[in-house]
Design a protein around this motif. Structure first.
Motif, short mmCIF file in Angstrom:
data_model
loop_
_atom_site.label_atom_id
_atom_site.label_comp_id
_atom_site.label_asym_id
_atom_site.label_seq_id
_atom_site.Cartn_x
_atom_site.Cartn_y
_atom_site.Cartn_z
N ALA A 14 0.83 -1.20 0.00
CA ALA A 14 0.00 0.00 0.00
C ALA A 14 0.87 1.25 0.00
N ALA A 15 2.07 1.13 0.54
CA ALA A 15 3.01 2.25 0.56
C ALA A 15 3.84 2.31 -0.72
N GLY A 16 3.58 1.39 -1.67
CA GLY A 16 4.25 1.42 -2.96
C GLY A 16 5.54 0.63 -3.04
N LYS A 17 5.84 -0.19 -2.04
CA LYS A 17 7.08 -0.98 -2.05
C LYS A 17 6.98 -2.15 -3.02
N GLY A 18 8.12 -2.50 -3.62
CA GLY A 18 8.19 -3.61 -4.57
C GLY A 18 8.38 -4.94 -3.86
N TYR A 19 8.16 -6.03 -4.61
CA TYR A 19 8.30 -7.37 -4.04
C TYR A 19 9.69 -7.60 -3.44
N GLY A 20 10.72 -7.19 -4.16
CA GLY A 20 12.10 -7.40 -3.70
C GLY A 20 12.38 -6.68 -2.40
N THR A 21 11.95 -5.45 -2.31
CA THR A 21 12.14 -4.66 -1.09
C THR A 21 11.44 -5.31 0.09
N LYS A 24 13.20 -8.64 1.11
CA LYS A 24 14.45 -8.38 1.80
C LYS A 24 14.19 -7.88 3.23
N LYS A 25 13.27 -6.95 3.37
CA LYS A 25 12.96 -6.37 4.69
C LYS A 25 12.43 -7.42 5.66
N LEU A 26 11.56 -8.33 5.15
CA LEU A 26 10.95 -9.34 6.02
C LEU A 26 11.76 -10.63 6.13
N GLY A 27 12.77 -10.76 5.25
CA GLY A 27 13.60 -11.97 5.28
C GLY A 27 12.86 -13.21 4.82
N ILE A 28 11.98 -13.04 3.83
CA ILE A 28 11.25 -14.17 3.27
C ILE A 28 11.49 -14.21 1.76
N PRO A 29 11.30 -15.37 1.13
CA PRO A 29 11.58 -15.48 -0.30
C PRO A 29 10.72 -14.54 -1.16
N LEU A 30 11.33 -14.03 -2.22
CA LEU A 30 10.63 -13.17 -3.17
C LEU A 30 9.41 -13.88 -3.74
N SER A 31 9.55 -15.17 -4.03
CA SER A 31 8.43 -15.93 -4.60
C SER A 31 7.24 -16.00 -3.64
N THR A 32 7.50 -16.03 -2.35
CA THR A 32 6.43 -16.05 -1.34
C THR A 32 5.66 -14.73 -1.37
N VAL A 33 6.41 -13.63 -1.43
CA VAL A 33 5.78 -12.30 -1.47
C VAL A 33 4.96 -12.15 -2.75
#
Length: 169
Positions: A14-21, A24-33
């Motif tokens: 909602a704040a406009g962050k991308g999947y990669g960001t 990385k911030k949450l420490g979970i796989p990109l594919s999960t996000v």
């Protein structure tokens, strides 16, 4: 992925962050996000719509309309609920004080507008077959031209009391 991470993903998108960001911030796989966002239809084209939210608490006997929902409608003084029990959609629509079902919107600077409507709660709970112990949240689609936000209650998600309280801070 736990409930807290799900909430963080929704807030960050909602704040406009991308999947990669987010990954990385949450420490979970990109594919999960990306999978989570795809299933919930959270993408860059509708980030603003994701911020338009509503939650339901049987325990608190309230429907909570998020301030972003009110802002998306142009910060009206009055709104009303429109409920389609066949499709399980609830809409929040701008209205005049004289219209049937008009509810005055709080002008206080807080994230949530608390609306106590036992009739609406009972109807929604019955039609959606929700458990009374649950608190649920739903994000809506904004139709600015029609001054309405439509919530598909089929997509409502259960949230924990901790998540609910965090949203109200």
């Amino acid at each position: 992925m736990n409930d807290k991470e799900r909430l963080q993903i929704v807030k960050m998108r909602a704040a406009g962050k991308g999947y990669g960001t987010i990954a990385k911030k949450l420490g979970i796989p990109l594919s999960t996000v990306s999978s989570f966002c795809r299933r919930r239809r959270i993408n860059k084209d509708n980030n603003a719509n994701r911020a338009a939210g509503i939650s339901f608490s049987w325990k608190g006997a309230c429907v909570h309309i998020y301030q972003n929902t009110i802002k998306a409608l142009g910060s009206p003084r009055y709104v009303r609920f429109l409920f389609d029990d066949q499709k399980k959609h609830l809409a929040v629509q701008v209205c005049s004080p004289q219209e049937s079902g008009a509810i005055r919107v709080s002008v206080e600077k807080r994230k949530i507008n608390y609306i106590s409507s036992l009739v609406m709660l009972r109807l929604v709970w019955k039609v959606c077959n929700w458990e009374k112990k649950d608190t649920l949240r739903c994000y809506g689609k904004i139709y600015k031209k029609n001054q309405v936000v439509d919530f598909d209650l089929n997509n409502a998600e259960r949230i924990t009391e901790e998540e609910f309280m965090a949203e109200n801070e």
